[in-house]
Design a protein around this motif. Structure first.
Motif, PDB file in Angstrom:
ATOM      1  N   GLN A  19       0.825  -1.210   0.000  1.00 46.58           N
ATOM      2  CA  GLN A  19       0.000   0.000   0.000  1.00 46.58           C
ATOM      3  C   GLN A  19       0.859   1.260   0.000  1.00 46.58           C
ATOM      4  O   GLN A  19       0.561   2.226  -0.719  1.00 46.58           O
ATOM      5  CB  GLN A  19      -0.921   0.006   1.218  1.00 46.58           C
ATOM      6  CG  GLN A  19      -2.003  -1.035   1.159  1.00 46.58           C
ATOM      7  CD  GLN A  19      -2.785  -1.123   2.453  1.00 46.58           C
ATOM      8  OE1 GLN A  19      -2.565  -0.364   3.383  1.00 46.58           O
ATOM      9  NE2 GLN A  19      -3.706  -2.077   2.520  1.00 46.58           N
ATOM     10  N   GLU A  20       1.922   1.274   0.793  1.00 46.37           N
ATOM     11  CA  GLU A  20       2.819   2.433   0.844  1.00 46.37           C
ATOM     12  C   GLU A  20       3.496   2.669  -0.501  1.00 46.37           C
ATOM     13  O   GLU A  20       3.592   3.800  -0.971  1.00 46.37           O
ATOM     14  CB  GLU A  20       3.877   2.254   1.934  1.00 46.37           C
ATOM     15  CG  GLU A  20       3.380   2.527   3.321  1.00 46.37           C
ATOM     16  CD  GLU A  20       2.938   3.974   3.511  1.00 46.37           C
ATOM     17  OE1 GLU A  20       3.796   4.868   3.453  1.00 46.37           O
ATOM     18  OE2 GLU A  20       1.737   4.200   3.716  1.00 46.37           O
ATOM     19  N   ARG A  23       1.039   4.236  -2.834  1.00 50.11           N
ATOM     20  CA  ARG A  23       0.818   5.653  -2.526  1.00 50.11           C
ATOM     21  C   ARG A  23       1.990   6.518  -2.980  1.00 50.11           C
ATOM     22  O   ARG A  23       1.802   7.588  -3.555  1.00 50.11           O
ATOM     23  CB  ARG A  23       0.604   5.842  -1.022  1.00 50.11           C
ATOM     24  CG  ARG A  23      -0.752   5.468  -0.566  1.00 50.11           C
ATOM     25  CD  ARG A  23      -0.989   5.897   0.877  1.00 50.11           C
ATOM     26  NE  ARG A  23      -2.069   5.132   1.424  1.00 50.11           N
ATOM     27  CZ  ARG A  23      -1.943   4.172   2.335  1.00 50.11           C
ATOM     28  NH1 ARG A  23      -0.769   3.883   2.843  1.00 50.11           N
ATOM     29  NH2 ARG A  23      -2.993   3.505   2.755  1.00 50.11           N
ATOM     30  N   LEU A  71      -2.621  13.491  -2.104  1.00 49.63           N
ATOM     31  CA  LEU A  71      -2.107  12.154  -2.396  1.00 49.63           C
ATOM     32  C   LEU A  71      -1.061  11.689  -1.392  1.00 49.63           C
ATOM     33  O   LEU A  71      -0.578  10.571  -1.469  1.00 49.63           O
ATOM     34  CB  LEU A  71      -1.473  12.136  -3.796  1.00 49.63           C
ATOM     35  CG  LEU A  71      -2.392  12.479  -4.955  1.00 49.63           C
ATOM     36  CD1 LEU A  71      -1.592  12.594  -6.243  1.00 49.63           C
ATOM     37  CD2 LEU A  71      -3.481  11.436  -5.086  1.00 49.63           C
TER      38      LEU A  71
END
Length: 93
Positions: A19-20, A23, A71
């Motif tokens: 997920q990181e 992102r 974001l």
């Protein structure tokens, strides 16, 4: 990335890492896109849009542009500190 770090209930850090990375990739591409577009404005290839004008104004006063903050992880640092921190975070990943 998912192949290297598949989801596993015993290794929940893998899911966090995936997920990181997603992102940071999204944020990186937004920053890269905005700066490329600003460079095109400077040399006269394109005209300012409201978004690019907002990015330019933020950069001139050392503030993180709102589109980047949307974001990004929460940060109250000035732009220079934010970019340094972002680079350090990306190096760790």
């Amino acid at each position: 990335m998912r192949e290297l770090f598949p989801f596993n209930h015993k290794r929940c850090l893998n899911s966090f890492l995936v997920q990181e990375v997603a992102r940071f990739n999204t944020l990186y591409h937004k920053i890269k896109s905005d700066t490329k577009e600003l460079a095109r404005v400077v040399i006269g290839e394109i005209l300012y849009t409201d978004i690019l004008l907002s990015v330019k104004d933020s950069l001139l006063i050392n503030v993180i542009p709102q589109g980047w903050l949307n974001l990004s992880y929460p940060s109250v640092k000035p732009l220079v500190g934010f970019i340094k921190d972002l680079c350090l975070r990306m190096e760790q990943i």
